[in-house]
Design a protein around this motif. Structure first.
Motif, PDB file in Angstrom:
ATOM      1  N   VAL A  51     -52.397  -8.811  13.934  1.00 22.27           N
ATOM      2  CA  VAL A  51     -51.018  -9.272  13.742  1.00 22.27           C
ATOM      3  C   VAL A  51     -50.484  -8.775  12.413  1.00 22.27           C
ATOM      4  O   VAL A  51     -51.132  -8.978  11.378  1.00 22.27           O
ATOM      5  CB  VAL A  51     -50.939 -10.815  13.801  1.00 22.27           C
ATOM      6  N   PRO A  52     -49.304  -8.131  12.413  1.00 23.77           N
ATOM      7  CA  PRO A  52     -48.733  -7.676  11.138  1.00 23.77           C
ATOM      8  C   PRO A  52     -48.445  -8.856  10.212  1.00 23.77           C
ATOM      9  O   PRO A  52     -47.969  -9.900  10.647  1.00 23.77           O
ATOM     10  CB  PRO A  52     -47.428  -6.987  11.561  1.00 23.77           C
ATOM     11  N   ARG A  53     -48.741  -8.668   8.940  1.00 19.55           N
ATOM     12  CA  ARG A  53     -48.496  -9.739   7.982  1.00 19.55           C
ATOM     13  C   ARG A  53     -47.002  -9.879   7.709  1.00 19.55           C
ATOM     14  O   ARG A  53     -46.296  -8.891   7.552  1.00 19.55           O
ATOM     15  CB  ARG A  53     -49.227  -9.438   6.670  1.00 19.55           C
ATOM     16  N   PRO A  54     -46.508 -11.117   7.666  1.00 21.34           N
ATOM     17  CA  PRO A  54     -45.088 -11.315   7.341  1.00 21.34           C
ATOM     18  C   PRO A  54     -44.757 -10.745   5.966  1.00 21.34           C
ATOM     19  O   PRO A  54     -45.550 -10.830   5.037  1.00 21.34           O
ATOM     20  CB  PRO A  54     -44.937 -12.848   7.359  1.00 21.34           C
ATOM     21  N   ARG A  55     -43.569 -10.176   5.849  1.00 22.76           N
ATOM     22  CA  ARG A  55     -43.169  -9.562   4.579  1.00 22.76           C
ATOM     23  C   ARG A  55     -42.593 -10.624   3.648  1.00 22.76           C
ATOM     24  O   ARG A  55     -41.393 -10.677   3.377  1.00 22.76           O
ATOM     25  CB  ARG A  55     -42.155  -8.452   4.846  1.00 22.76           C
ATOM     26  N   ILE A  56     -43.492 -11.469   3.190  1.00 20.23           N
ATOM     27  CA  ILE A  56     -43.124 -12.506   2.226  1.00 20.23           C
ATOM     28  C   ILE A  56     -44.178 -12.501   1.127  1.00 20.23           C
ATOM     29  O   ILE A  56     -45.303 -12.022   1.336  1.00 20.23           O
ATOM     30  CB  ILE A  56     -43.059 -13.906   2.881  1.00 20.23           C
ATOM     31  N   PRO A  57     -43.852 -13.008  -0.061  1.00 23.41           N
ATOM     32  CA  PRO A  57     -44.858 -13.069  -1.134  1.00 23.41           C
ATOM     33  C   PRO A  57     -46.071 -13.882  -0.699  1.00 23.41           C
ATOM     34  O   PRO A  57     -45.937 -14.899   0.001  1.00 23.41           O
ATOM     35  CB  PRO A  57     -44.103 -13.747  -2.275  1.00 23.41           C
ATOM     36  N   ILE A 155     -44.399 -31.019   3.142  1.00 21.39           N
ATOM     37  CA  ILE A 155     -44.320 -29.975   2.119  1.00 21.39           C
ATOM     38  C   ILE A 155     -44.480 -28.601   2.760  1.00 21.39           C
ATOM     39  O   ILE A 155     -43.764 -27.640   2.435  1.00 21.39           O
ATOM     40  CB  ILE A 155     -45.391 -30.208   1.038  1.00 21.39           C
ATOM     41  N   GLY A 156     -45.429 -28.490   3.695  1.00 22.72           N
ATOM     42  CA  GLY A 156     -45.613 -27.224   4.402  1.00 22.72           C
ATOM     43  C   GLY A 156     -44.393 -26.845   5.211  1.00 22.72           C
ATOM     44  O   GLY A 156     -44.034 -25.660   5.308  1.00 22.72           O
ATOM     45  N   ASN A 157     -43.727 -27.833   5.810  1.00 24.59           N
ATOM     46  CA  ASN A 157     -42.514 -27.553   6.580  1.00 24.59           C
ATOM     47  C   ASN A 157     -41.438 -26.927   5.699  1.00 24.59           C
ATOM     48  O   ASN A 157     -40.836 -25.904   6.042  1.00 24.59           O
ATOM     49  CB  ASN A 157     -41.967 -28.850   7.186  1.00 24.59           C
ATOM     50  N   VAL A 158     -41.183 -27.564   4.558  1.00 22.07           N
ATOM     51  CA  VAL A 158     -40.138 -27.072   3.660  1.00 22.07           C
ATOM     52  C   VAL A 158     -40.535 -25.715   3.077  1.00 22.07           C
ATOM     53  O   VAL A 158     -39.695 -24.817   2.939  1.00 22.07           O
ATOM     54  CB  VAL A 158     -39.863 -28.094   2.549  1.00 22.07           C
ATOM     55  N   ALA A 159     -41.814 -25.544   2.756  1.00 17.37           N
ATOM     56  CA  ALA A 159     -42.277 -24.257   2.236  1.00 17.37           C
ATOM     57  C   ALA A 159     -42.094 -23.153   3.272  1.00 17.37           C
ATOM     58  O   ALA A 159     -41.749 -22.012   2.929  1.00 17.37           O
ATOM     59  CB  ALA A 159     -43.750 -24.359   1.823  1.00 17.37           C
ATOM     60  N   ALA A 163     -39.866 -19.792   2.991  1.00 15.30           N
ATOM     61  CA  ALA A 163     -40.598 -18.528   3.003  1.00 15.30           C
ATOM     62  C   ALA A 163     -39.727 -17.382   3.489  1.00 15.30           C
ATOM     63  O   ALA A 163     -39.846 -16.252   3.018  1.00 15.30           O
ATOM     64  CB  ALA A 163     -41.851 -18.645   3.868  1.00 15.30           C
ATOM     65  N   GLY A 164     -38.869 -17.630   4.462  1.00 16.49           N
ATOM     66  CA  GLY A 164     -37.931 -16.607   4.917  1.00 16.49           C
ATOM     67  C   GLY A 164     -38.549 -15.521   5.765  1.00 16.49           C
ATOM     68  O   GLY A 164     -38.073 -14.386   5.753  1.00 16.49           O
ATOM     69  N   PRO A 305     -31.085 -21.418   2.700  1.00  6.41           N
ATOM     70  CA  PRO A 305     -32.125 -20.871   3.551  1.00  6.41           C
ATOM     71  C   PRO A 305     -31.990 -21.409   4.960  1.00  6.41           C
ATOM     72  O   PRO A 305     -31.713 -22.573   5.169  1.00  6.41           O
ATOM     73  CB  PRO A 305     -33.434 -21.354   2.878  1.00  6.41           C
ATOM     74  N   ALA A 306     -32.219 -20.543   5.939  1.00  2.00           N
ATOM     75  CA  ALA A 306     -32.146 -20.962   7.345  1.00  2.00           C
ATOM     76  C   ALA A 306     -33.200 -20.253   8.134  1.00  2.00           C
ATOM     77  O   ALA A 306     -32.934 -19.611   9.120  1.00  2.00           O
ATOM     78  CB  ALA A 306     -30.768 -20.662   7.919  1.00  2.00           C
TER      79      ALA A 306
END
Length: 320
Positions: A51-57, A155-159, A163-164, A305-306
């Motif tokens: 699976v390609p890694r999401p392009r987020i930090p 906390i994980g939900n909001v993070a 994350a975007g 953020p959405a």
């Protein structure tokens, strides 16, 4: 929220509710921390390979996995190990829904409608009635630990929302690489090498087959199917609209336990569970003077953020 998407949200609640008897079967063989470590390892290995890694930090990915995978399950399992009845644990964990709504309001500036405030409040009160009805067998500390797990979930939900990630499912799979190592360490420290080794050595025996089937359901259905649908919903609607549907999970879990283990729910649970269902569905209805269309992520991002919030089904069974 569109009627079709409300139905999909209910489907996810059913899938995650059935996760409780599946987890009950898995816990018959695997100790809790080891079960979590194996569950996320089965997801992490193919994810890293295919699976390609999401392009987020990476830091954001680490925060999402720490909240949804590590904090939620570590505190939840500690609470259960400290004596919290599993049925009560499934209810207390749903405090993540109002936690998510509140944190989203503070950190994401999401505004709640009066309908949502009323619906969530009524649903929380109904869940509290069920919890109080069952809490006679639970001490305070285990309940507090489970609430900490619910806060970790929120906390994980909001993070996740912050994350975007462009692909919700890819993010869902990639945050699963975070929990295996810390959960394995917790398993070795808390449950001991002997118990861990014994469970792994006999994992493919005939006696362990029901536990293996329960584990497969957790990984394939509850995680992949449930998260896949939920991520799409969260990519389209505000978390304050979708998150309350997670409070349907313990209702389904109690009914699933009734069907699977012959546990007849008390009348208080039936009435309060009905109130939860009605309150959640009512709070998710749009105002009559507004069109029932989804808000595109691109336009929603103009006000903040959405991107998707992933809500976990939690773990634990509903047997008392």
């Amino acid at each position: 929220m569109l009627a079709r998407d409300r139905l999909l949200a209910v489907v996810v609640a059913v899938v995650w509710g059935l996760n409780f008897p599946a987890t009950a079967l898995a816990l018959e063989h695997f100790p809790p921390f080891l079960l979590a470590a194996v569950r996320f390892t089965l997801l992490a290995v193919p994810t890293i390979l295919f699976v390609p890694r999401p392009r987020i930090p990476f830091g954001r990915l680490l925060l999402v996995g720490s909240g949804l995978g590590v904090l939620q399950f570590a505190f939840l399992y500690l609470g259960m190990a400290a004596g919290l009845p599993s049925g009560l644990a499934s209810l207390v964990l749903q405090a993540s829904a109002p936690f998510t709504v509140l944190l989203a309001g503070v950190f994401l500036r999401e505004r709640l409608t009066r309908r949502q405030v009323i619906g969530v409040t009524v649903a929380v009160c109904a869940l509290a009635a069920i919890a109080v009805h069952r809490a006679q067998a639970a001490a305070l500390l285990p309940v507090v630990l489970a609430l900490c797990g619910a806060l970790g979930w929120a906390i994980g939900n909001v993070a996740t929302r912050r994350a975007g990630a462009a692909n919700p499912l890819h993010l869902t799979l990639w945050w699963a690489i975070v929990p295996p190592v810390p959960m394995a360490v917790l398993s070795l420290v808390v449950e001991g090498p002997a118990r861990v080794g014994g469970a792994l050595r006999t994992a493919f025996s005939a006696e362990a087959l029901p536990a293996d089937l329960g584990l497969l359901y957790i990984v394939l259905v509850a995680t992949l199917v449930g998260y896949g649908i939920w991520s799409r919903l969260m990519a389209t609607y505000p978390s304050s609209t979708v998150a309350p549907f997670s409070m349907l999970v313990p209702v389904v879990g109690v009914l699933a336990s009734w069907a699977a283990f012959g546990e007849v729910p008390d009348p208080v649970e039936v009435v309060a569970g009905t109130v939860v269902v009605v309150a959640v569905l009512w709070s998710s209805r749009p105002p009559r003077d507004l069109p029932t269309t989804a808000v595109p992520a691109s336009s929603a991002q103009t006000a903040g953020p959405a991107v998707p919030v992933v809500v976990s089904p939690g773990a634990g069974d509903v047997r008392r």
